[in-house]
Design an enzyme around this catalytic site. Sequence first.
Site, PDB file in Angstrom:
ATOM      1  N   GLY A 169      14.276  68.364  12.418  1.00 46.10           N
ATOM      2  CA  GLY A 169      14.780  67.069  12.722  1.00 46.10           C
ATOM      3  C   GLY A 169      16.082  66.814  11.495  1.00 46.10           C
ATOM      4  N   ARG A 187      24.944  43.281   4.644  1.00 45.44           N
ATOM      5  CA  ARG A 187      24.511  42.084   4.208  1.00 45.44           C
ATOM      6  C   ARG A 187      22.634  41.809   3.496  1.00 45.44           C
ATOM      7  NH1 ARG A 187      23.049  41.519  10.403  1.00 45.44           N
ATOM      8  NH2 ARG A 187      23.058  43.772  10.474  1.00 45.44           N
ATOM      9  N   HIS A 247      31.299  42.036   4.830  1.00 47.91           N
ATOM     10  CA  HIS A 247      29.963  41.158   5.273  1.00 47.91           C
ATOM     11  C   HIS A 247      30.984  39.953   4.507  1.00 47.91           C
ATOM     12  CE1 HIS A 247      27.471  37.565   6.446  1.00 47.91           C
ATOM     13  NE2 HIS A 247      26.860  37.877   5.452  1.00 47.91           N
ATOM     14  N   ASP A 285      28.741  30.513  11.677  1.00 46.33           N
ATOM     15  CA  ASP A 285      27.977  29.882  10.542  1.00 46.33           C
ATOM     16  C   ASP A 285      29.026  29.868   9.459  1.00 46.33           C
ATOM     17  OD1 ASP A 285      28.597  32.149   9.131  1.00 46.33           O
ATOM     18  OD2 ASP A 285      26.098  33.092   9.745  1.00 46.33           O
ATOM     19  N   LYS A 292      24.230  27.366  10.486  1.00 52.96           N
ATOM     20  CA  LYS A 292      23.531  27.814  10.707  1.00 52.96           C
ATOM     21  C   LYS A 292      22.139  28.244   9.555  1.00 52.96           C
ATOM     22  CE  LYS A 292      23.656  32.845  10.993  1.00 52.96           C
ATOM     23  NZ  LYS A 292      23.735  34.070  10.993  1.00 52.96           N
ATOM     24  N   ASP A 333      32.569  35.796  15.032  1.00 52.33           N
ATOM     25  CA  ASP A 333      31.576  36.131  14.098  1.00 52.33           C
ATOM     26  C   ASP A 333      32.177  37.244  13.172  1.00 52.33           C
ATOM     27  OD1 ASP A 333      29.576  36.046  11.807  1.00 52.33           O
ATOM     28  OD2 ASP A 333      27.732  35.581  13.023  1.00 52.33           O
TER      29      ASP A 333
END
Length: 282
Positions: free
Chosen positions: A34, A88, A121, A157, A181, A210
């Site tokens: 993987g 964030r 952000h 927001d 918000k 946003d």
Amino acid sequence: MIVSGSGTQSLAAELAAETNHRLAGVSFEQFPDGEGIVRIDGTPEHAVVVASTVSDRAHVELLQLQDAAREAGADRVTTVLPYMGYARQDRAFESGQPVSARAVARAISTGTDRVLTVEPHESSVCERFTVPATPVDAAGRLAAELSAPDPLVVAPDASAAELAQAVCDAHGSGECVHFEKRRRSGTDVEVEAEFALDRPVADRPVVLVDDIIATGSTMCQAARAVLDRGAASVTVACVHPLLVRDAYLRLRRVGVDRVIGTDTIERPVSTVTVAPAIAAAL
Ligand code: R5P
């Protein structure tokens, strides 16, 4: 030479065309366990690695691309993060937690001389890198997709207020307000609109702006608030259309007419390229 991550091929090609840089051949493969492996064809002097870190796998792929570019002989590496994952998480929310934005910024810094990141952000995240890092403004790119005259431009927001105002200014008509918000969980948000809606909404086009749409909860709440007051149409515009799970369907079912995003993340709504903004900052 532009070196693309697997999830930013369209933007990398646009950037190569915009800057007249060569577009490197890059292959992405996986071992049986993987683990991923990349290979760059060619010998770059200056490698511009373009990769959005939308997943943990994409983070590792970016580190591999930076390292492969050095191995291939690059004496200068510039890293473009169209979308920076973990940005964030810019503080430890509870004791015992990491400042994840700082942890990933440090790791990315080890493989590059410079970082550009589109509409992070908070622009203060650039201070988390240990090499020079610059935020790239995308508001003008989003505004170019808007056609309605005199829209009410709404940030859902306070943290999106500056971006929404910049989109409104670049559009050149309309007025801008922001809601407040409260986030109760990853998917549960409450948007307080009443105090901001002293402007006329009925029969007026509304553009909700946003930086990110993730689950769509924030934009759904904001769209309901303006539709309840008779908005003529609702366009949702964001820089980073993460659109996880059924976010797009949720937005359309609530009454949103159009969703616009940029190619920092490749999704069906990514109709706006940020390549010119990145090229100007390179
Ligand atoms: C956070 O403050 C961001 O600016 C966005 O408002 C947020 O990421 C949107 O998340 P969601 O679409 O899940 O409500």
